[in-house]
Design a protein around this motif. Structure first.
Motif, PDB file in Angstrom:
ATOM      1  N   ASN A 271      85.057  15.336 -57.768  1.00  0.00           N
ATOM      2  CA  ASN A 271      84.674  14.130 -56.693  1.00  0.00           C
ATOM      3  C   ASN A 271      84.842  14.775 -55.269  1.00  0.00           C
ATOM      4  O   ASN A 271      85.793  14.708 -54.683  1.00  0.00           O
ATOM      5  N   THR A 272      83.746  15.521 -54.777  1.00  0.00           N
ATOM      6  CA  THR A 272      83.876  16.345 -53.760  1.00  0.00           C
ATOM      7  C   THR A 272      83.839  15.180 -52.638  1.00  0.00           C
ATOM      8  O   THR A 272      84.648  15.627 -51.611  1.00  0.00           O
ATOM      9  N   ALA A 273      83.325  14.235 -52.694  1.00  0.00           N
ATOM     10  CA  ALA A 273      83.507  13.139 -51.696  1.00  0.00           C
ATOM     11  C   ALA A 273      84.789  12.582 -51.530  1.00  0.00           C
ATOM     12  O   ALA A 273      85.077  12.273 -50.224  1.00  0.00           O
ATOM     13  N   GLY A 274      85.620  12.524 -52.522  1.00  0.00           N
ATOM     14  CA  GLY A 274      87.025  11.935 -52.122  1.00  0.00           C
ATOM     15  C   GLY A 274      88.110  12.931 -52.100  1.00  0.00           C
ATOM     16  O   GLY A 274      89.234  12.841 -52.262  1.00  0.00           O
ATOM     17  N   GLY A 275      87.510  14.409 -52.322  1.00  0.00           N
ATOM     18  CA  GLY A 275      88.487  15.332 -52.175  1.00  0.00           C
ATOM     19  C   GLY A 275      88.814  15.915 -50.773  1.00  0.00           C
ATOM     20  O   GLY A 275      88.227  15.583 -49.723  1.00  0.00           O
ATOM     21  N   SER A 324      87.875  19.668 -56.593  1.00  0.00           N
ATOM     22  CA  SER A 324      88.255  18.053 -56.289  1.00  0.00           C
ATOM     23  C   SER A 324      88.370  17.277 -57.626  1.00  0.00           C
ATOM     24  O   SER A 324      87.360  16.351 -57.687  1.00  0.00           O
ATOM     25  N   ILE A 325      89.230  17.527 -58.140  1.00  0.00           N
ATOM     26  CA  ILE A 325      89.487  16.882 -59.715  1.00  0.00           C
ATOM     27  C   ILE A 325      89.769  15.519 -59.617  1.00  0.00           C
ATOM     28  O   ILE A 325      90.383  14.970 -58.647  1.00  0.00           O
ATOM     29  N   GLU A 326      88.972  14.604 -60.492  1.00  0.00           N
ATOM     30  CA  GLU A 326      89.463  12.803 -60.437  1.00  0.00           C
ATOM     31  C   GLU A 326      89.447  12.574 -61.701  1.00  0.00           C
ATOM     32  O   GLU A 326      88.346  12.750 -62.411  1.00  0.00           O
ATOM     33  N   MET A 327      90.594  12.118 -62.337  1.00  0.00           N
ATOM     34  CA  MET A 327      90.381  11.263 -63.449  1.00  0.00           C
ATOM     35  C   MET A 327      90.651   9.951 -63.421  1.00  0.00           C
ATOM     36  O   MET A 327      91.537   9.520 -62.633  1.00  0.00           O
ATOM     37  N   LEU A 410      97.338  14.886 -55.845  1.00  0.00           N
ATOM     38  CA  LEU A 410      97.917  16.081 -55.643  1.00  0.00           C
ATOM     39  C   LEU A 410      97.306  17.409 -54.944  1.00  0.00           C
ATOM     40  O   LEU A 410      96.110  17.627 -55.124  1.00  0.00           O
ATOM     41  N   ILE A 411      97.694  17.522 -53.850  1.00  0.00           N
ATOM     42  CA  ILE A 411      97.194  18.472 -53.033  1.00  0.00           C
ATOM     43  C   ILE A 411      97.853  20.214 -53.116  1.00  0.00           C
ATOM     44  O   ILE A 411      98.712  20.550 -53.291  1.00  0.00           O
ATOM     45  N   ASP A 412      96.565  20.960 -53.211  1.00  0.00           N
ATOM     46  CA  ASP A 412      96.795  22.431 -53.865  1.00  0.00           C
ATOM     47  C   ASP A 412      97.879  23.009 -52.629  1.00  0.00           C
ATOM     48  O   ASP A 412      97.414  22.930 -51.462  1.00  0.00           O
ATOM     49  N   SER A 413      98.688  23.680 -52.999  1.00  0.00           N
ATOM     50  CA  SER A 413      99.526  24.319 -52.269  1.00  0.00           C
ATOM     51  C   SER A 413      99.554  25.935 -52.403  1.00  0.00           C
ATOM     52  O   SER A 413     100.273  26.876 -51.990  1.00  0.00           O
ATOM     53  N   SER A 414      98.455  26.225 -53.113  1.00  0.00           N
ATOM     54  CA  SER A 414      98.228  27.681 -53.507  1.00  0.00           C
ATOM     55  C   SER A 414      97.974  28.413 -52.236  1.00  0.00           C
ATOM     56  O   SER A 414      97.406  27.905 -51.151  1.00  0.00           O
ATOM     57  N   SER A 415      98.299  29.790 -52.112  1.00  0.00           N
ATOM     58  CA  SER A 415      97.830  30.674 -50.814  1.00  0.00           C
ATOM     59  C   SER A 415      97.755  32.069 -51.393  1.00  0.00           C
ATOM     60  O   SER A 415      98.161  32.927 -50.676  1.00  0.00           O
ATOM     61  N   SER A 423      92.228  19.697 -54.483  1.00  0.00           N
ATOM     62  CA  SER A 423      93.170  18.554 -54.865  1.00  0.00           C
ATOM     63  C   SER A 423      92.934  17.945 -56.247  1.00  0.00           C
ATOM     64  O   SER A 423      91.933  18.273 -56.842  1.00  0.00           O
ATOM     65  N   ALA A 424      93.435  17.070 -56.749  1.00  0.00           N
ATOM     66  CA  ALA A 424      93.571  16.574 -58.035  1.00  0.00           C
ATOM     67  C   ALA A 424      94.000  15.099 -57.902  1.00  0.00           C
ATOM     68  O   ALA A 424      94.977  14.955 -57.370  1.00  0.00           O
TER      69      ALA A 424
END
Lengths: 438, 476
Positions: A271-275, A324-327, A410-415, A423-424
């Motif tokens: 879901n790119t639009a919502g991510g 931008s994962i959406e389940m 859930l917002i990606d914290s990877s670096s 995000s998911a």
């Protein structure tokens, strides 16, 4: 300012082209403060200013690509660009035509800017340290703007600029017993953090009870959205990739080839639009607002990069993985999750997953942080870490009992190399016979 | 480099400690997939990190702007963070004495000219062309990653260390499919990476390897599943490297033991009181931290805090000796360590890392180890890895297995996996291969830290034999 610098750079690259040469380029830049905490104190604190440019030089069907670290100083960057263009130009005669080269023919410029509303990072640090004093608080604060840009010689320009913070932290009781939490966003509110910390302190009280070890075997389990994200995230290891499906390496191959399905309540989309990730990708293709991948438990689509699209005569829909994962949500109210679990294990977090049997889409991994033994709808004790080894087809197929009504973003914290933008949006999941093996 | 030296000397502020670490790296990745040359990837990466320690605080600032203005801004940022952390840090950083040494180091062939791009492409095209032995082979690729790296470490009060490295990582893998089963086999288990030049391609057997890798892939397709049960397990070096990495290397990192990594990479089942007395493995287990082996992937002469590299034993005769901790962690813990403070790049600060973590060869021949097994499995080449956040409960899978029955190698088995617990697994080590069974391997992809870092590590190991291990295969 960064946007104009990048666009000026693109104009300069355009001016350096010769003959039939074309180019595409991608910018990944950030100005980040990183503050690392341990035992409620500062372990390492600092700042990173970086500007990475990826450039593809194209002549006919040939392409050479390179990356260069830019300084932000015009004269210096001009010299670096000249060096890279010359290097790539010198490579082209050595290269054959690339049969899988696919370029975005349509010019689609775009812009998304979330201007900084962040306080000085040191102010956030002051608030955090003031709240956690005397506690075993450990984690990382990342704060500042992240930039992604695309430009090509056909005149397309895309810009993504978001100033955000991500405080990813744990509150420890002892050894490996801890509550995991995070606070991410675009505007900092100290009260939100204090509330989250207070909630973690309440959960920590439960972790102070004597921990239990359960024998391996099947258990009824509730997975929080954070735990479920570890499982769903494994689909980015070649699961939904069209290339992996075509080359028979996807762990979801049986869904494509044999029509195997997950539980009918399982629906998954990009879901790119919502991510939070950019709406454009490195070759300049604009991602569809939404790509539905699993509907009613059935695999209905895949993620297709431009190269794969050209190789198999398909249309691209972004990259080969999910950003931008959406389940889809289910019907179980979160407030009823403990009661619905009844007797089993409550898994707040999973950790270090890998495929133990790709053909069967079997995953192994560990419980981590605050996981609990639950009896008759009541938490009775913290759980010592357990290893699971279970097929996705069972977990999210025949053994899926319910998904929660509420979902968590859930917002990606990877670096790794740069701060993440993934995000998911996921529900929690109640699963029967979740198999522990060690 | 001379300009940077001059600017840093001019700009370094009057603080307790100030260093500059410059990294200038050029890399080129070439890959042929299914006989199609993939886009070449050339990279030029250059930047510097300023570190300031003052009044007990620690701050860093990384920048790719190496002009006077850029360095000045970075110094100011680093000073700002040092001031902000003073009195609120996990240790009084000003109380720690960091080395101030001078010297130069160049790894083998680090100054040699870049090899011919055309030559590399031709080698990879030839290997790729030899992969598709029959229609069951559905995907294959051959690649080479060459990196030339220069590093400069300066302190305001006299340290000056210049190091040059050349890294080589060849790879080839083949995937074959029959029905629902797909198997993949890799050259050297995907673990061949060293310092040096293209000579590695010949010396390692990479040139001409494709038909053999493809044949083994097809053999896996026709092989039965790995049996399930407790049995002897013989691990070849391309799996030993992963076993060392995950269940010895990471748990011995001192910053994990001190808790720094608990929010991300995890903690450790090892505690400070174990050093000097804990039986980590059987008496046959000898493990060294050795950044001095020139050809090995993570060799260097000084670490990224300027400590001189030397070989030290972390486990001797099975007993835990010392952790992997650099100068700062050693001071925090009050215990000896190793020259293991390393950063993945100019934009990440140093922390405790493996460099080359090796198992010392023993006395057993491979043949003798096989002959000693009544019922067991040989496993080669890691394909799946998972371990808990204390680095204890692990489960690993391999590409390739061979049954061992009555002291002899028997048929190939597919999907071999095993699981165990670090704290007891190494005590089941019952034979260590001799020098003839050693392979020098490594990985460019060891992940850790917040902000996260991926770094090169090396692992040299002989084949090793373990008793009574839980082994299993795939679902039917």
């Amino acid at each position: 300012m960064m946007q104009q610098w990048f666009y000026d750079l693109a104009d300069e690259i355009t001016a350096r082209l010769k003959g039939d040469e074309q180019f595409t380029c991608w910018l990944g830049a950030e100005s980040s403060d990183f503050v690392r905490f341990n035992h409620g104190l500062i372990r390492q604190s600092g700042h990173v200013q970086q500007r990475y440019l990826g450039l593809k030089l194209i002549s006919g069907e040939r392409q050479a690509q390179g990356d260069v670290t830019l300084s932000g100083v015009r004269e210096e960057d001009s010299a670096l660009i000249e060096r890279l263009v010359n290097e790539l130009r010198a490579q082209l005669p050595d290269l054959p035509d690339d049969p899988h080269l696919m370029l975005s023919a349509e010019v689609q410029s775009s812009e998304r800017i979330v201007a900084s509303a962040l306080p000085a990072t040191q102010d956030i640090v002051d608030e955090v340290l003031g709240s956690v004093a005397g506690h075993d608080f450990v984690g990382i604060l990342a704060s500042g703007p992240v930039y992604r840009g695309f430009a090509n010689s056909w005149g397309q320009r895309n810009w993504h600029e978001v100033a955000s913070f991500n405080l990813d932290w744990s509150l420890y009781h002892a050894a490996d017993k801890a509550v995991k939490s995070s606070y991410a966003g675009f505007t900092w509110d100290g009260a939100v953090f204090r509330n989250k910390f207070a909630e973690a302190c309440r959960q920590l009280a439960i972790l102070q009870r004597p921990a239990v070890t359960i024998p391996p075997g099947p258990y009824r389990a509730f997975l929080t959205p954070a735990a479920l994200s570890e499982i769903v995230g494994m689909l980015n290891w070649g699961g939904v990739s069209e290339k992996a499906l075509r080359t028979k390496q996807s762990p979801l191959l049986r869904m494509r080839d044999e029509g195997l399905s997950l539980h009918p309540s399982m629906s998954l989309a990009e879901n790119t639009a919502g991510g939070l990730a950019p709406s454009f990708q490195a070759e300049g293709f604009i991602k569809p607002p939404r790509v539905s991948l699993i509907e009613g438990g059935r695999l209905v689509d895949s993620m297709i990069s431009p190269r794969t699209a050209r190789e198999y005569s398909l249309a691209t829909n972004g990259d080969e993985s999910l950003a931008s994962i959406e389940m889809a949500a289910g019907a179980l109210p979160q407030a009823d999750a403990l009661a619905a679990l009844d007797t089993g294990v409550w898994i707040s977090n999973l950790w270090y997953l890998n495929y133990s049997d790709r053909v069967s889409c079997r995953l192994t991994g560990m419980t981590r942080f605050a996981s609990f033994r639950v009896e008759h709808g009541e938490i009775v004790a913290p759980l010592n870490v357990m290893r699971f080894d279970e097929s996705l087809y069972r977990m999210l197929g025949e053994n899926l009992l319910a998904l929660t009504q509420e979902r968590e973003l859930l917002i990606d914290s990877s670096s790794y190399g740069q701060r993440g933008t993934d995000s998911a949006l996921l529900p929690g999941a109640l699963i029967e016979d979740f198999r522990f093996v060690l | 480099m001379d300009t940077i030296r001059r600017l840093f000397k001019q700009l370094a502020p009057p603080v307790d400690f100030c260093s500059l670490r410059l990294l200038d790296e050029r890399s080129e990745r070439t890959e042929v997939r299914q006989n199609v040359l993939q886009p070449l990837s050339t990279s030029f990466d250059r930047g510097a990190m300023i570190t300031v320690i003052h009044r007990g605080g620690y701050g860093y600032a990384a920048t790719s702007d190496l002009s006077a203005a850029g360095l000045k801004a970075a110094i100011a940022k680093a000073q700002g963070w040092a001031a902000a952390s003073a009195g609120r840090a996990v240790v009084d950083y000003s109380s720690i004495t960091l080395p101030r040494l001078q010297g130069q180091y160049a790894s083998p062939q680090s100054g040699a000219p870049q090899p011919s791009r055309r030559e590399i492409i031709d080698i990879l095209l030839a290997e790729s062309a030899a992969c598709p032995l029959d229609a069951r082979i559905v995907d294959w690729s051959a690649s080479l990653w060459m990196v030339a790296s220069e590093q400069l470490y300066l302190t305001a009060d006299g340290a000056e260390i210049a190091q040059q490295f050349r890294y080589v990582t060849p790879a080839l893998s083949v995937s074959a499919n029959a029905g629902r089963d797909t198997q993949t086999r890799s050259f050297a288990g995907g673990g061949l990476c060293q310092q040096g030049d293209l000579a590695l391609l010949r010396e390692s057997g990479f040139i001409g390897c494709a038909p053999g890798v493809a044949r083994e892939t097809l053999a896996l397709l026709e092989a039965p599943n790995c049996p399930t049960g407790r049995m002897d397990l013989l691990l070849l070096p391309s799996q030993m490297m992963l076993q060392i990495h995950e269940s010895i290397g990471h748990p011995l990192e001192l910053d994990r033991i001190l808790g720094d990594e608990r929010n991300f990479a995890g903690t450790s089942f090892v505690t400070l009181d174990m050093f000097g007395n804990y039986a980590y493995g059987s008496p046959l287990l000898n493990v060294s931290f050795d950044p001095t082996r020139p050809e090995q992937f993570a060799s260097y002469a000084w670490d990224d805090d300027g400590s001189p590299a030397e070989k030290v034993f972390v486990i001797r005769d099975g007993i835990l000796q010392r952790p992997l901790g650099g100068a700062i962690s050693q001071a925090r813990a009050g215990i000896g360590g190793a020259a293991s403070a390393r950063a993945s790049n100019w934009n990440r600060p140093p922390l405790d890392r493996m460099s080359n973590l090796n198992i010392e060869p023993g006395e057993s021949t491979l043949e003798a180890m096989i002959a000693s097994v009544e019922h067991g499995v040989l496993m080669d080449a890691n394909v799946s890895w998972s371990i808990d956040d204390s680095r204890n409960k692990f489960q690993f899978g391999c590409e390739y297995g061979r049954l061992i029955e009555n002291g002899e190698l028997a048929g190939v088995v597919r999907n071999p996996n095993y699981r165990g617990i670090s704290a007891t697994f190494w005590r089941s080590l019952r034979a260590v291969g001799n020098a003839a069974s050693v392979a020098v391997m490594g990985t460019p992809y060891c992940g850790k830290a917040e902000p996260s870092q991926v770094i090169r590590v090396g692992h040299a190991s002989p084949a090793c034999l373990f008793s009574d291990v839980e082994v299993f295969g795939a679902e039917a």
